[in-house]
Design an enzyme around this catalytic site. Sequence first.
Site, PDB file in Angstrom:
ATOM      1  N   LYS A 187      45.651  -0.775  14.518  1.00 14.42           N
ATOM      2  CA  LYS A 187      45.201  -2.165  14.465  1.00 14.42           C
ATOM      3  C   LYS A 187      45.796  -3.025  15.012  1.00 14.42           C
ATOM      4  O   LYS A 187      47.069  -3.199  14.468  1.00 14.42           O
ATOM      5  CB  LYS A 187      44.733  -2.310  12.827  1.00 14.42           C
ATOM      6  CG  LYS A 187      44.316  -3.611  12.438  1.00 14.42           C
ATOM      7  CD  LYS A 187      44.033  -3.749  11.087  1.00 14.42           C
ATOM      8  CE  LYS A 187      43.586  -5.034  10.654  1.00 14.42           C
ATOM      9  NZ  LYS A 187      42.502  -5.652  10.956  1.00 14.42           N
ATOM     10  N   THR A 217      43.812  -9.332  14.480  1.00  9.27           N
ATOM     11  CA  THR A 217      42.954  -9.731  13.197  1.00  9.27           C
ATOM     12  C   THR A 217      42.217 -10.926  13.473  1.00  9.27           C
ATOM     13  O   THR A 217      42.467 -11.702  14.465  1.00  9.27           O
ATOM     14  CB  THR A 217      44.070  -9.703  11.940  1.00  9.27           C
ATOM     15  OG1 THR A 217      43.147  -9.971  10.668  1.00  9.27           O
ATOM     16  CG2 THR A 217      44.826 -10.927  12.177  1.00  9.27           C
ATOM     17  N   GLU A 273      40.509  -3.073  16.152  1.00 12.41           N
ATOM     18  CA  GLU A 273      40.396  -2.971  14.746  1.00 12.41           C
ATOM     19  C   GLU A 273      40.351  -1.857  14.069  1.00 12.41           C
ATOM     20  O   GLU A 273      40.351  -1.513  12.991  1.00 12.41           O
ATOM     21  CB  GLU A 273      39.617  -4.022  14.188  1.00 12.41           C
ATOM     22  CG  GLU A 273      39.433  -5.412  14.333  1.00 12.41           C
ATOM     23  CD  GLU A 273      40.015  -6.072  13.258  1.00 12.41           C
ATOM     24  OE1 GLU A 273      40.663  -5.304  12.397  1.00 12.41           O
ATOM     25  OE2 GLU A 273      39.970  -7.254  13.174  1.00 12.41           O
TER      26      GLU A 273
END
Length: 104
Positions: A22, A25, A75
Amino acid sequence: MNPPNKITFFSRFEADILAGKKTITLRDESESFYQAGQRVSVSNLEDGRCYGELDILSVEQVAYDDLDDTHAEQENMSLAELKTLIRQIYPGITSMYLIRFSLV
Ligand SMILES: CC(=O)Nc1ccn([C@@H]2O[C@H](CO)[C@@H](O)[C@H]2O)c(=O)n1
């Protein structure tokens, strides 16, 4: 006042962040103060435990409607999952801030 040099994530994302799976954000206006080049500590929202540091690589505005498979991949989820998640965290949001980071 300097912007806070910390960022929090839901604890369920800790493993993905530590594994480098990941790398972005998406946040609302209230967290748009992060700046490229900034180093921040990263901790879990739920228990406040800090588990590392992130370098902020870039911060740019992105529309909800412009989210695509590349964002979802960054993500580590599907686009459908990402859009559903954003709807849960930020109901009704149309524009967000895409924050790219790398684990220190
Ligand atoms: C803890 C806190 O204050 N806020 C948020 C807000 C968002 N996120 C994650 O960012 C991505 C896009 O929104 C998704 O992966 C979200 O789950 C998060 O972990 N924590």
